[in-house]
Design a protein around this motif. Sequence first.
Motif, mmCIF file in Angstrom:
data_model
loop_
_atom_site.group_PDB
_atom_site.id
_atom_site.type_symbol
_atom_site.label_atom_id
_atom_site.label_comp_id
_atom_site.label_asym_id
_atom_site.label_seq_id
_atom_site.Cartn_x
_atom_site.Cartn_y
_atom_site.Cartn_z
ATOM 1 N N UNK A 235 7.225 -7.439 -1.349
ATOM 2 C CA UNK A 235 6.234 -8.067 -2.227
ATOM 3 C C UNK A 235 4.863 -7.840 -1.611
ATOM 4 N N UNK A 236 3.968 -7.287 -2.378
ATOM 5 C CA UNK A 236 2.669 -6.934 -1.812
ATOM 6 C C UNK A 236 1.559 -7.686 -2.551
ATOM 7 N N UNK A 237 0.904 -8.630 -1.884
ATOM 8 C CA UNK A 237 -0.234 -9.291 -2.525
ATOM 9 C C UNK A 237 -1.424 -8.331 -2.570
ATOM 10 N N UNK A 238 -1.995 -8.204 -3.760
ATOM 11 C CA UNK A 238 -3.130 -7.287 -3.939
ATOM 12 C C UNK A 238 -4.322 -8.095 -4.419
ATOM 13 N N UNK A 239 -5.408 -8.062 -3.643
ATOM 14 C CA UNK A 239 -6.654 -8.635 -4.157
ATOM 15 C C UNK A 239 -7.205 -7.594 -5.132
ATOM 16 N N UNK A 240 -7.538 -8.023 -6.359
ATOM 17 C CA UNK A 240 -7.889 -7.016 -7.385
ATOM 18 C C UNK A 240 -9.212 -6.301 -7.092
ATOM 19 N N UNK A 241 -9.176 -5.407 -6.142
ATOM 20 C CA UNK A 241 -10.325 -4.552 -5.847
ATOM 21 C C UNK A 241 -9.817 -3.123 -5.749
ATOM 22 N N UNK A 242 -10.729 -2.190 -5.873
ATOM 23 C CA UNK A 242 -10.350 -0.764 -5.887
ATOM 24 C C UNK A 242 -9.701 -0.375 -4.565
ATOM 25 N N UNK A 243 -10.299 -0.818 -3.481
ATOM 26 C CA UNK A 243 -9.772 -0.427 -2.176
ATOM 27 C C UNK A 243 -8.374 -1.004 -1.937
ATOM 28 N N UNK A 244 -8.151 -2.240 -2.405
ATOM 29 C CA UNK A 244 -6.832 -2.864 -2.221
ATOM 30 C C UNK A 244 -5.775 -2.097 -2.999
ATOM 31 N N UNK A 245 -6.135 -1.650 -4.190
ATOM 32 C CA UNK A 245 -5.192 -0.872 -5.001
ATOM 33 C C UNK A 245 -4.864 0.444 -4.291
ATOM 34 N N UNK A 246 -5.899 1.039 -3.687
ATOM 35 C CA UNK A 246 -5.691 2.296 -2.961
ATOM 36 C C UNK A 246 -4.718 2.084 -1.779
ATOM 37 N N UNK A 247 -4.887 0.953 -1.098
ATOM 38 C CA UNK A 247 -3.993 0.634 0.030
ATOM 39 C C UNK A 247 -2.563 0.459 -0.471
ATOM 40 N N UNK A 248 -2.425 -0.192 -1.621
ATOM 41 C CA UNK A 248 -1.096 -0.394 -2.209
ATOM 42 C C UNK A 248 -0.442 0.966 -2.495
#
Lengths: 501, 246
Positions: free
Chosen positions: B143-156
């Motif tokens: 389960x991966x918590x993602x803060x809705x930012x572009x960089x966080x999505x890239x990390x995901x």
Amino acid sequence: MGTYELTFDGSTTLLAALQPLAGAYALSVGPRRTATIAYLDTADRRLRKRGLTLSYERSAGTGALVLVDADGARTVTPLRQAPTLPALVDALPAGQVRDLVADAMWIRAVAPVARSKRSSRQVAVLNADQKTVVRLEWVESSAVEPVQAPMPPRVEIRPLRGYDRDGDAASRLLLSANGAGGFRPAESTAYDDLLRLAPAAAARPSLEPGMPADLAVATALLGFLDDLEANVEGTIDDVDTEFLHDLRVAVRRTRSLVKLAGDVLPARLVARCGPGFKWLGDLTTPTRDLDVYQLEMPKLSASLAAGDPADLRPFAAFLHQQRTFEWRKLVRGLKTQRFATLCASWRSGLAAIGGAGRTVDELAVERVGQTFKRVLRKARAITPDSPSEDVHALRKRGKELRYALEVFGPLRGADATKEVIKDLKLVQDTLGEFQDGEVQAAALRDFAGRMPNPPAVTLLAMGELAAGFAAQQRKARAELTDRLAAYLGGRTQARIKALLS
Amino acid sequence: MRVVASYNVKGGVGKTSAAVNLAYLAARDGRRTLLWDLDPQGAATYLFRVRPRVKGGSGKLVAGSRAIAAGLKGTDFDGLDLLPADFTYRNMDIDLSHEKKSTRVLRRLLDGVADEFDLVFLDTPPSLSLVSENVLHAADVVLVPIIPTVLAVRTYDQLVDFVDSFDGRRPRVHGFFSMVDRRKTLHREIIGTLPADRPDVSATGIPALSAVEQMAVHRAPLPTFAPHSPATRAYEQLWRELVPLL
């Protein structure tokens, strides 16, 4: 992880009773919860014999099946609705508890054997971090069945995993501070205490060496009558198939003993009641035969190689219908005046026997010896080509010998008797396989003829079963003489001789 | 026994809150649940009021000379046990590196309690390390918590690519939005578009509410002290989404 149970002898409030903990821990007391508890077991206490305590606990409209095993481990299956009791294992609500009791219950039904009302409060024992380290349950209960009576309060101490030391400490504090008139370790469970409240059943008189023979035979027959009567209600209520089985065993034992040693009883009593037990045996046979078929149906279905288990469904439905019909006839019979009179007359006649003549020891040696000789004679005459009737006759004599040994054998030595009965059981199993194969195959033909419009696939599957029974009988026939020689041979004869000497 | 890891390479994104609340909800649902706090900071351990210490520390645990079962602590909640954090977990990478098949050690250790638990949650430290790799190999679901930012999505995406590179067994990666601030346009845009493009990202968002932060004050899972909070409802929704993935 240790769970402790303490009982409380004094009469005070919960918080006052738990005061000794206050110096070391904080306490958080939960709300009061009330529940009714029905402890469940089979008629022959199969769960208790295995150290299992099964209960149905209900509070505020919800309920749960709770199982505590011999090690104190507790398993709970929450229920959406109350179970209908008595219940066979398949009728219990699905869940972990049902899975865990299935083996112990076998084909028997569970029903309430004791009931209590409980009022409890959970107390969380907190350490300096306000973390629960122990849960206490303060329980006040009263017996509802078998009798109504108040019971002393109990405290169950359940340390949380990883906090055993706190559990030990809590227990120590409560015990040391209330040594007199306060807490003490519970020496029995609440269920044990409830069962102890039941009025003690009168001890059954036992056969003793030196007893007059007529009194000994009457005593044994009264014991069989007790067994018979104890199973009537369960048979009529159709609780489980074992009630009828046990009732029939009591009837068979009665008839065998009357046949073997009825001559020591008053002739008029035997003449009056003997035919009644034959009637009773015959009355119970059709239902029992159908019970056996129904119990074996899953195994029979699984044995099909060419047919599909589903093919047998119409046959299973037919058996069920027939069984219901025969069981109703049986119930009508058990409710007749004839049955009531038979039991009453037999009991009063046996109870009136005063004891005279020779001793039971002499009778035991003579009758067991005679019966064994008869069995040996018949067994020696058996060859692989013997007619079925001869094999069946040997089986009947074998059963008589077994009953004679069960009644009289302990007078001559319990361990030696057990050994002989063990050998005899193996002989009976082989004879049983032989007879069952034949009887079952014949019964299948009969059923097939009586089923209204059976599907072709059902008849084919029944044919396959009949072939299986025939094969079983052939196999048993081939093994018969060897097994008879092995289990009725020199060793068994020597054991019987030693028993009778 | 199924294993769920709450994982993200970044810190402060809601891993511990998710692990604690979901573990609590699983136990409340009747599942025998274990939460293993693998983060030497011990936030989950603190929330359950358990003292952070495992006898023998990371070294003995990883070497298998001290069984997981011996270190378990009961929480205040029925059906939920905790394996607390220990400060020696900061050296777990080194301890793991001494073991055979060093990326599969945690899974092997968890097999020792497989009969006792239906579900195990791993609360992981924020890092890309041998511990993280063990976690990813041990988990059935990450389960991966993602803060809705572009960089966080890239990390995901990077994490998904990394898991895809595994030979053999791969965990299912499931993203969800965390610390969501609906006042921010970017948050609303990403939440509005990403789940439609990526079936492995849930539309459920855990709002950035003070109630979540209050967990550290109450030292308890959110549903126990704020049962009607929108954040509680979001965690309950996330738990319902997780069940079919197990």
